[in-house]
Scaffold this active site. Structure first.
Site, PDB file in Angstrom:
ATOM      1  N   GLY A  16      34.656  68.034 -21.562  1.00  0.00           N
ATOM      2  CA  GLY A  16      34.912  69.001 -20.517  1.00  0.00           C
ATOM      3  C   GLY A  16      35.554  70.182 -21.196  1.00  0.00           C
ATOM      4  N   VAL A  68      29.596  62.274 -19.752  1.00  0.00           N
ATOM      5  CA  VAL A  68      30.301  61.422 -20.193  1.00  0.00           C
ATOM      6  C   VAL A  68      30.234  59.817 -19.526  1.00  0.00           C
ATOM      7  CG1 VAL A  68      32.133  62.732 -21.144  1.00  0.00           C
ATOM      8  CG2 VAL A  68      32.275  61.996 -18.933  1.00  0.00           C
ATOM      9  N   TYR A 159      39.207  58.924  -6.574  1.00  0.00           N
ATOM     10  CA  TYR A 159      39.756  59.676  -7.672  1.00  0.00           C
ATOM     11  C   TYR A 159      41.039  58.962  -8.018  1.00  0.00           C
ATOM     12  CZ  TYR A 159      41.625  63.709 -10.139  1.00  0.00           C
ATOM     13  OH  TYR A 159      42.145  64.778 -11.024  1.00  0.00           O
ATOM     14  N   ALA A 161      42.029  55.718  -7.663  1.00  0.00           N
ATOM     15  CA  ALA A 161      41.551  54.611  -8.489  1.00  0.00           C
ATOM     16  C   ALA A 161      41.051  54.830  -9.770  1.00  0.00           C
ATOM     17  CB  ALA A 161      40.656  54.031  -7.932  1.00  0.00           C
ATOM     18  N   LYS A 163      41.961  57.612 -11.773  1.00  0.00           N
ATOM     19  CA  LYS A 163      42.975  58.234 -12.698  1.00  0.00           C
ATOM     20  C   LYS A 163      44.007  57.099 -13.054  1.00  0.00           C
ATOM     21  CE  LYS A 163      41.546  62.141 -13.462  1.00  0.00           C
ATOM     22  NZ  LYS A 163      41.081  62.324 -14.562  1.00  0.00           N
ATOM     23  N   ILE A 192      47.051  72.387 -11.273  1.00  0.00           N
ATOM     24  CA  ILE A 192      46.936  73.265 -12.433  1.00  0.00           C
ATOM     25  C   ILE A 192      45.884  74.227 -11.902  1.00  0.00           C
ATOM     26  CG2 ILE A 192      46.218  73.634 -14.726  1.00  0.00           C
ATOM     27  CD1 ILE A 192      48.789  71.809 -14.579  1.00  0.00           C
ATOM     28  N   THR A 242      52.574  57.846 -20.713  1.00  0.00           N
ATOM     29  CA  THR A 242      52.006  59.260 -19.936  1.00  0.00           C
ATOM     30  C   THR A 242      53.100  60.188 -19.804  1.00  0.00           C
ATOM     31  OG1 THR A 242      50.679  57.678 -18.466  1.00  0.00           O
ATOM     32  CG2 THR A 242      50.826  59.651 -17.376  1.00  0.00           C
TER      33      THR A 242
HETATM   34  P1  NDP Z   1      37.156  71.877 -14.281  1.00  0.00           P
HETATM   35  O1  NDP Z   1      36.360  71.405 -12.890  1.00  0.00           O
HETATM   36  O2  NDP Z   1      37.817  73.162 -14.205  1.00  0.00           O
HETATM   37  O3  NDP Z   1      36.383  71.540 -15.414  1.00  0.00           O
HETATM   38  C1  NDP Z   1      35.737  70.351 -15.587  1.00  0.00           C
HETATM   39  C2  NDP Z   1      35.003  69.968 -17.056  1.00  0.00           C
HETATM   40  O4  NDP Z   1      34.767  68.855 -17.059  1.00  0.00           O
HETATM   41  C3  NDP Z   1      33.774  70.929 -17.037  1.00  0.00           C
HETATM   42  O5  NDP Z   1      33.886  71.511 -18.544  1.00  0.00           O
HETATM   43  C4  NDP Z   1      32.849  70.092 -16.969  1.00  0.00           C
HETATM   44  O6  NDP Z   1      31.725  70.460 -17.451  1.00  0.00           O
HETATM   45  C5  NDP Z   1      33.297  68.786 -17.557  1.00  0.00           C
HETATM   46  N1  NDP Z   1      32.533  67.553 -16.595  1.00  0.00           N
HETATM   47  C6  NDP Z   1      32.606  67.399 -15.448  1.00  0.00           C
HETATM   48  N2  NDP Z   1      32.020  66.137 -15.213  1.00  0.00           N
HETATM   49  C7  NDP Z   1      31.448  65.662 -16.415  1.00  0.00           C
HETATM   50  C8  NDP Z   1      30.629  64.795 -16.970  1.00  0.00           C
HETATM   51  N3  NDP Z   1      30.007  63.809 -16.127  1.00  0.00           N
HETATM   52  N4  NDP Z   1      30.400  64.646 -18.239  1.00  0.00           N
HETATM   53  C9  NDP Z   1      30.660  65.875 -19.170  1.00  0.00           C
HETATM   54  N5  NDP Z   1      31.584  66.655 -18.711  1.00  0.00           N
HETATM   55  C10 NDP Z   1      31.857  66.579 -17.329  1.00  0.00           C
HETATM   56  O7  NDP Z   1      38.515  70.556 -14.366  1.00  0.00           O
HETATM   57  P2  NDP Z   1      39.824  70.875 -14.676  1.00  0.00           P
HETATM   58  O8  NDP Z   1      39.933  71.568 -15.973  1.00  0.00           O
HETATM   59  O9  NDP Z   1      41.042  71.341 -13.496  1.00  0.00           O
HETATM   60  O10 NDP Z   1      40.145  69.220 -14.900  1.00  0.00           O
HETATM   61  C11 NDP Z   1      40.249  68.618 -16.244  1.00  0.00           C
HETATM   62  C12 NDP Z   1      40.791  67.322 -15.905  1.00  0.00           C
HETATM   63  O11 NDP Z   1      42.127  67.494 -15.458  1.00  0.00           O
HETATM   64  C13 NDP Z   1      40.154  66.184 -15.042  1.00  0.00           C
HETATM   65  O12 NDP Z   1      40.102  65.017 -15.821  1.00  0.00           O
HETATM   66  C14 NDP Z   1      40.969  66.384 -13.848  1.00  0.00           C
HETATM   67  O13 NDP Z   1      40.975  65.262 -13.101  1.00  0.00           O
HETATM   68  C15 NDP Z   1      42.356  66.453 -14.629  1.00  0.00           C
HETATM   69  N6  NDP Z   1      43.446  67.244 -13.495  1.00  0.00           N
HETATM   70  C16 NDP Z   1      43.228  68.272 -13.098  1.00  0.00           C
HETATM   71  C17 NDP Z   1      44.294  68.874 -12.331  1.00  0.00           C
HETATM   72  C18 NDP Z   1      44.136  70.337 -11.646  1.00  0.00           C
HETATM   73  O14 NDP Z   1      44.823  70.414 -10.909  1.00  0.00           O
HETATM   74  N7  NDP Z   1      43.187  71.047 -11.987  1.00  0.00           N
HETATM   75  C19 NDP Z   1      45.324  67.848 -11.830  1.00  0.00           C
HETATM   76  C20 NDP Z   1      45.465  66.710 -12.525  1.00  0.00           C
HETATM   77  C21 NDP Z   1      44.472  66.336 -13.327  1.00  0.00           C
HETATM   78  P3  NDP Z   1      30.765  71.799 -16.800  1.00  0.00           P
HETATM   79  O15 NDP Z   1      31.368  72.882 -17.010  1.00  0.00           O
HETATM   80  O16 NDP Z   1      29.442  71.682 -17.441  1.00  0.00           O
HETATM   81  O17 NDP Z   1      30.781  71.530 -15.489  1.00  0.00           O
END
Ligand code: NDP
Length: 249
Positions: A16, A68, A159, A161, A163, A192, A242
């Site tokens: 991602g 993934v 989500y 579960a 995480k 974020i 963590t």
């Molecule tokens: P975004 O939605 O902005 O970006 C998600 C990214 O993950 C994209 O590049 C997307 O690809 C990729 N992705 C999603 N599903 C898949 C998949 N099945 N296979 C491969 N790639 C995938 O999310 P964030 O940047 O905000 O979040 C990133 C991480 O941080 C996540 O794990 C989220 O749970 C975690 N997080 C985020 C928070 C927040 O407030 N933003 C808070 C806490 C945790 P594509 O561009 O092709 O869709």
């Protein structure tokens, strides 16, 4: 972000890694000298825009599109990079999705997809990375979890579960590979500013912001800098941990 980390000669995989927090991590690693394999699921426009924005690092950035949560696709990705002679030093399990709904109404599909992507992806990506890292007797695996896994949030049982599972997975794997010079940690970002929470209704976003002691949402770059720290040589004695990047949540 001004970085003082030096990852010259190191290779990272960021899942991602073309949008949001993942894009900030990829960019920070590129700025610090690493070669990065950034993956994405299917948003071609975002991937192309990110690649264009990283033109100055073109020789060190490679994009890969696959799910993934699809074990066979992950295996295929690793076979490809191994055949190309790539030896990953750093894996960042960042790819994640939310599909919120209260449990009584939560579809099996929304349960499964969130578990497969967030937790299944972390397992499959880490499994093959560890095999390659063990040969080098060094490595860094960092997974992006969430306070949801610790606190629980209404409508996020799937989500939360997934995480919480990432944290438990990290603790177990860290013990399996500790003697091989591989560290395994999580970073837990609070709220974020990315597309991920852009769909929150204004009043929900305001209520969440009020919960944060610093009274603001974080920036993707503020998460990226903590990932680079855990990936650095300076963090060699940190494993199974963590790190919370939450503004005090
Ligand atoms: P975004 O939605 O902005 O970006 C998600 C990214 O993950 C994209 O590049 C997307 O690809 C990729 N992705 C999603 N599903 C898949 C998949 N099945 N296979 C491969 N790639 C995938 O999310 P964030 O940047 O905000 O979040 C990133 C991480 O941080 C996540 O794990 C989220 O749970 C975690 N997080 C985020 C928070 C927040 O407030 N933003 C808070 C806490 C945790 P594509 O561009 O092709 O869709």
């Amino acid at each position: 972000m001004t970085t003082t980390f030096n990852f010259t000669g190191r290779t990272a995989i960021v899942t991602g890694g073309t949008r949001g927090i993942g894009a900030a991590i990829t960019l920070a690693l590129l700025k610090a000298g690493a070669a990065v394999h950034a993956t994405y699921a299917g948003n071609e426009a975002a991937a192309a825009a990110f690649q264009a924005a990283c033109a100055e690092f073109a020789g060190r950035l490679t994009l890969h599109r696959f799910d993934v949560g699809d074990y066979a696709a992950v295996e295929h990705f690793y076979k490809g990079i191994e055949a190309a002679g790539v030896k990953p030093d750093i894996l960042v399990n960042n790819a994640g999705i939310r599909r919120d709904g209260v449990v009584g109404m939560l579809s099996r599909d929304d349960w499964q997809k969130v578990l497969d992507t967030n937790l299944g992806g972390t397992y499959a990506m880490s499994k093959f990375a560890v095999q390659l890292m063990m040969r080098n007797r060094s490595g860094r695996i960092i997974s992006i979890t969430s306070p949801s896994g610790k606190l629980g949030f209404e409508g996020q049982a799937n989500y939360a579960a997934a995480k919480a599972g990432q944290v438990a997975f990290t603790r177990s794997l860290s013990k399996e590979v500790a003697r091989r010079g591989i560290t395994v940690n999580c970073v837990s970002p609070g709220f974020i500013e990315t597309d991920f929470i852009a769909d929150l209704p204004a009043e929900t976003a305001a209520a969440y912001r009020a919960m944060v002691p610093m009274k603001r949402f974080g920036k993707a770059e503020e998460v990226a800098s903590s990932v680079l720290f855990l990936a650095s040589a300076e963090a060699a004695y940190i494993t199974g941990a963590t790190l919370e990047i939450t503004g005090g949540l």
